[in-house]
Every structure is written in structure tokens, then in C-alpha cells.
Write a protein that holds these residues in place. Structure first.
Motif, PDB file in Angstrom:
ATOM      1  N   GLN A 114      46.791  21.204 -37.193  1.00 35.52           N
ATOM      2  CA  GLN A 114      45.440  20.634 -37.273  1.00 35.52           C
ATOM      3  C   GLN A 114      45.348  19.323 -36.498  1.00 35.52           C
ATOM      4  N   ASP A 115      46.397  18.527 -36.544  1.00 41.06           N
ATOM      5  CA  ASP A 115      46.410  17.275 -35.769  1.00 41.06           C
ATOM      6  C   ASP A 115      46.385  17.565 -34.269  1.00 41.06           C
ATOM      7  N   VAL A 116      47.095  18.598 -33.852  1.00 43.51           N
ATOM      8  CA  VAL A 116      47.110  18.980 -32.438  1.00 43.51           C
ATOM      9  C   VAL A 116      45.723  19.450 -32.006  1.00 43.51           C
ATOM     10  N   LEU A 117      45.078  20.272 -32.818  1.00 41.51           N
ATOM     11  CA  LEU A 117      43.734  20.747 -32.479  1.00 41.51           C
ATOM     12  C   LEU A 117      42.755  19.574 -32.379  1.00 41.51           C
ATOM     13  N   SER A 118      42.869  18.623 -33.283  1.00 39.37           N
ATOM     14  CA  SER A 118      42.005  17.428 -33.228  1.00 39.37           C
ATOM     15  C   SER A 118      42.267  16.615 -31.967  1.00 39.37           C
ATOM     16  N   ALA A 119      43.538  16.461 -31.613  1.00 38.64           N
ATOM     17  CA  ALA A 119      43.888  15.706 -30.405  1.00 38.64           C
ATOM     18  C   ALA A 119      43.379  16.420 -29.151  1.00 38.64           C
ATOM     19  N   MET A 120      43.450  17.739 -29.141  1.00 37.29           N
ATOM     20  CA  MET A 120      42.941  18.504 -27.992  1.00 37.29           C
ATOM     21  C   MET A 120      41.426  18.324 -27.872  1.00 37.29           C
ATOM     22  N   ALA A 121      40.722  18.428 -28.987  1.00 38.69           N
ATOM     23  CA  ALA A 121      39.263  18.255 -28.975  1.00 38.69           C
ATOM     24  C   ALA A 121      38.900  16.856 -28.491  1.00 38.69           C
ATOM     25  N   ASP A 122      39.624  15.852 -28.970  1.00 33.22           N
ATOM     26  CA  ASP A 122      39.371  14.473 -28.530  1.00 33.22           C
ATOM     27  C   ASP A 122      39.600  14.328 -27.028  1.00 33.22           C
ATOM     28  N   LEU A 123      40.680  14.904 -26.527  1.00 32.79           N
ATOM     29  CA  LEU A 123      40.992  14.803 -25.105  1.00 32.79           C
ATOM     30  C   LEU A 123      39.946  15.543 -24.249  1.00 32.79           C
ATOM     31  N   CYS A 124      39.409  16.626 -24.789  1.00 29.26           N
ATOM     32  CA  CYS A 124      38.351  17.378 -24.088  1.00 29.26           C
ATOM     33  C   CYS A 124      36.988  16.687 -24.188  1.00 29.26           C
ATOM     34  N   ASN A 125      36.854  15.758 -25.133  1.00 28.20           N
ATOM     35  CA  ASN A 125      35.567  15.123 -25.426  1.00 28.20           C
ATOM     36  C   ASN A 125      34.534  16.143 -25.897  1.00 28.20           C
ATOM     37  N   LYS A 126      35.002  17.150 -26.640  1.00 31.33           N
ATOM     38  CA  LYS A 126      34.119  18.204 -27.135  1.00 31.33           C
ATOM     39  C   LYS A 126      34.609  18.690 -28.502  1.00 31.33           C
ATOM     40  N   LEU A 127      33.660  19.122 -29.310  1.00 33.20           N
ATOM     41  CA  LEU A 127      34.017  19.792 -30.557  1.00 33.20           C
ATOM     42  C   LEU A 127      34.224  21.268 -30.254  1.00 33.20           C
ATOM     43  N   PRO A 128      35.256  21.876 -30.819  1.00 41.35           N
ATOM     44  CA  PRO A 128      35.478  23.299 -30.569  1.00 41.35           C
ATOM     45  C   PRO A 128      34.480  24.165 -31.327  1.00 41.35           C
ATOM     46  N   VAL A 129      34.121  25.301 -30.716  1.00 41.67           N
ATOM     47  CA  VAL A 129      33.246  26.262 -31.388  1.00 41.67           C
ATOM     48  C   VAL A 129      34.043  27.103 -32.383  1.00 41.67           C
ATOM     49  N   ALA A 130      35.346  27.187 -32.191  1.00 45.40           N
ATOM     50  CA  ALA A 130      36.242  27.917 -33.087  1.00 45.40           C
ATOM     51  C   ALA A 130      37.648  27.381 -32.881  1.00 45.40           C
ATOM     52  N   SER A 131      38.472  27.464 -33.931  1.00 43.02           N
ATOM     53  CA  SER A 131      39.859  27.015 -33.795  1.00 43.02           C
ATOM     54  C   SER A 131      40.755  27.829 -34.727  1.00 43.02           C
ATOM     55  N   MET A 132      42.043  27.822 -34.396  1.00 43.21           N
ATOM     56  CA  MET A 132      43.007  28.619 -35.154  1.00 43.21           C
ATOM     57  C   MET A 132      44.407  28.037 -34.980  1.00 43.21           C
ATOM     58  N   CYS A 133      45.141  27.932 -36.081  1.00 37.72           N
ATOM     59  CA  CYS A 133      46.558  27.550 -36.072  1.00 37.72           C
ATOM     60  C   CYS A 133      47.371  28.731 -36.581  1.00 37.72           C
ATOM     61  N   LEU A 134      48.435  29.052 -35.884  1.00 38.35           N
ATOM     62  CA  LEU A 134      49.297  30.156 -36.303  1.00 38.35           C
ATOM     63  C   LEU A 134      50.742  29.687 -36.367  1.00 38.35           C
ATOM     64  N   ARG A 135      51.451  30.160 -37.370  1.00 39.96           N
ATOM     65  CA  ARG A 135      52.880  29.859 -37.476  1.00 39.96           C
ATOM     66  C   ARG A 135      53.677  30.831 -36.603  1.00 39.96           C
ATOM     67  N   GLN A 136      54.696  30.290 -35.970  1.00 37.27           N
ATOM     68  CA  GLN A 136      55.545  31.089 -35.089  1.00 37.27           C
ATOM     69  C   GLN A 136      56.123  32.287 -35.828  1.00 37.27           C
ATOM     70  N   LYS A 137      56.589  32.079 -37.048  1.00 40.86           N
ATOM     71  CA  LYS A 137      57.205  33.178 -37.798  1.00 40.86           C
ATOM     72  C   LYS A 137      56.197  34.295 -38.056  1.00 40.86           C
ATOM     73  N   ASP A 138      54.921  33.956 -38.260  1.00 38.75           N
ATOM     74  CA  ASP A 138      53.897  34.983 -38.471  1.00 38.75           C
ATOM     75  C   ASP A 138      53.617  35.759 -37.191  1.00 38.75           C
ATOM     76  N   VAL A 139      53.601  35.051 -36.064  1.00 37.84           N
ATOM     77  CA  VAL A 139      53.371  35.720 -34.775  1.00 37.84           C
ATOM     78  C   VAL A 139      54.529  36.663 -34.470  1.00 37.84           C
ATOM     79  N   LEU A 140      55.743  36.192 -34.654  1.00 31.96           N
ATOM     80  CA  LEU A 140      56.923  37.020 -34.361  1.00 31.96           C
ATOM     81  C   LEU A 140      57.016  38.231 -35.283  1.00 31.96           C
TER      82      LEU A 140
END
Length: 175
Positions: A114-140
Motif C-alpha cells: 500500500q505504501d508503494v502504491l501511494s508513492a507511485m500515485a504521488d510520483l505520477c501526480n494522479k490518483l489511481p482509478v484502480a489498484s491491487m497488491c498481490l503477494r508473491q506466494k499467491d501469484v506463484l
């Protein structure tokens, strides 16, 4: 104008797996950020963490697709030491003036998404229309499809409204 571009960086192919499946689900174009320096092995891992902690951009190859040609740009990054990857930081810094609307996702081994998504949005100067965090173990383990489907469905609703807006604009313009 095309609708969706997914831009991602992946060192271990976990983020690549998510980006590829999301592109398939959304009918999106896909662009992988290419790092100019290798990140394999322990040296690459340590350099990655060091650059992430210091918020240092990486040297990347020029983008092949123009994000200004898309209604939505979805950005995907792994979480490194609780921060966004250095190649993603570089891409955002280079391209953010061309983003119309953004969506964000990250993959992580531990926490900090969540902190990474917030930092990305701040760097883009935009609020995201959608966001998602996934754990590596769940993806694998292929245990992330419900979250991916929800994210793709959110984007589909937005794409439909974007298409309706574009059609209304075309009708409103005099010939």
C-alpha cells in the motif's frame, strides 16, 4: 485512441506473470520496462534494494509505446525493500506528463504494498482509478485470480464509460 496500456517491471517474472494475465483479461497492450544493467544474482539483488531505499532511478531503455495514446496506463512493479522498483521510478519520471488516467498494481514478498502504491500515485501526480497488491506466494501458487478478476472488472467498467464518452464527443462534434 487505444484504451489500456500495461507497463511493468519484473526482475523475477512474478510481476510479469500478473501483467501478462491482466493484459489478456483487459485486451490491453503490454510494455515491459527494460533495465540497462543486469540485476541477476546477489549483486543485482543488493543493488536493487539499495536503489529502492535511496529512491534512485535506474537507467532504462526508451519506451516503445507512447502512454499519451492510451486512455488508461496501468503500472506494475515489484516491492523492493518496501519501495517501488528503481526501473519503475525511472519510467514514471520520464512518462508521467503523458498519463491520462492510471491504475496501479504491485507484487511483494512481504509487506509495504500500500505504501508503494501511494508513492507511485504521488510520483505520477494522479490518483489511481484502480489498484491491487498481490503477494508473491499467491501469484506463484496461482491463488490470485479472484483479485486479478476484480481489478480487470473495475477497469472494464471504466473502459465502457470511456468508450461512451468518446462516442458522445464524436456525435456532438459538427461534421
Amino acid at each position: 485512441m487505444k484504451l489500456v496500456l500495461i507497463v511493468y517491471y519484473s526482475r523475477t517474472e512474478v510481476t510479469a506473470k500478473v501483467a501478462t494475465e491482466l493484459a489478456r483479461a483487459c485486451g490491453a497492450d503490454l510494455e515491459r520496462i527494460q533495465d540497462l544493467r543486469p540485476r541477476a544474482g546477489i549483486t543485482g539483488y543488493l543493488r536493487s534494494a539499495w536503489q529502492a531505499l535511496r529512491a534512485t532511478p535506474a537507467e532504462i531503455t526508451p519506451a516503445t509505446r507512447n502512454p499519451a495514446d492510451y486512455a488508461f496506463v496501468i503500472l506494475g512493479t515489484p516491492v523492493w525493500a518496501g519501495r517501488m522498483s528503481a526501473p519503475m521510478r525511472s519510467y514514471i519520471l520520464q512518462q508521467r506528463a503523458h498519463f491520462r488516467r492510471i491504475g496501479l498494481f504491485c507484487t511483494m514478498g512481504g509487506s509495504g504494498g500500500q505504501d508503494v502504491l501511494s508513492a507511485m500515485a504521488d510520483l505520477c501526480n494522479k490518483l489511481p482509478v484502480a489498484s491491487m497488491c498481490l503477494r508473491q506466494k499467491d501469484v506463484l501458487a496461482d491463488d490470485y485470480r479472484t483479485a486479478l478478476t476484480s481489478f480487470a472488472n473495475e477497469l472494464a467498467v471504466l473502459q465502457d464509460s470511456e468508450l461512451q464518452s468518446a462516442a458522445a464527443e464524436a456525435v456532438a462534434k459538427p461534421s
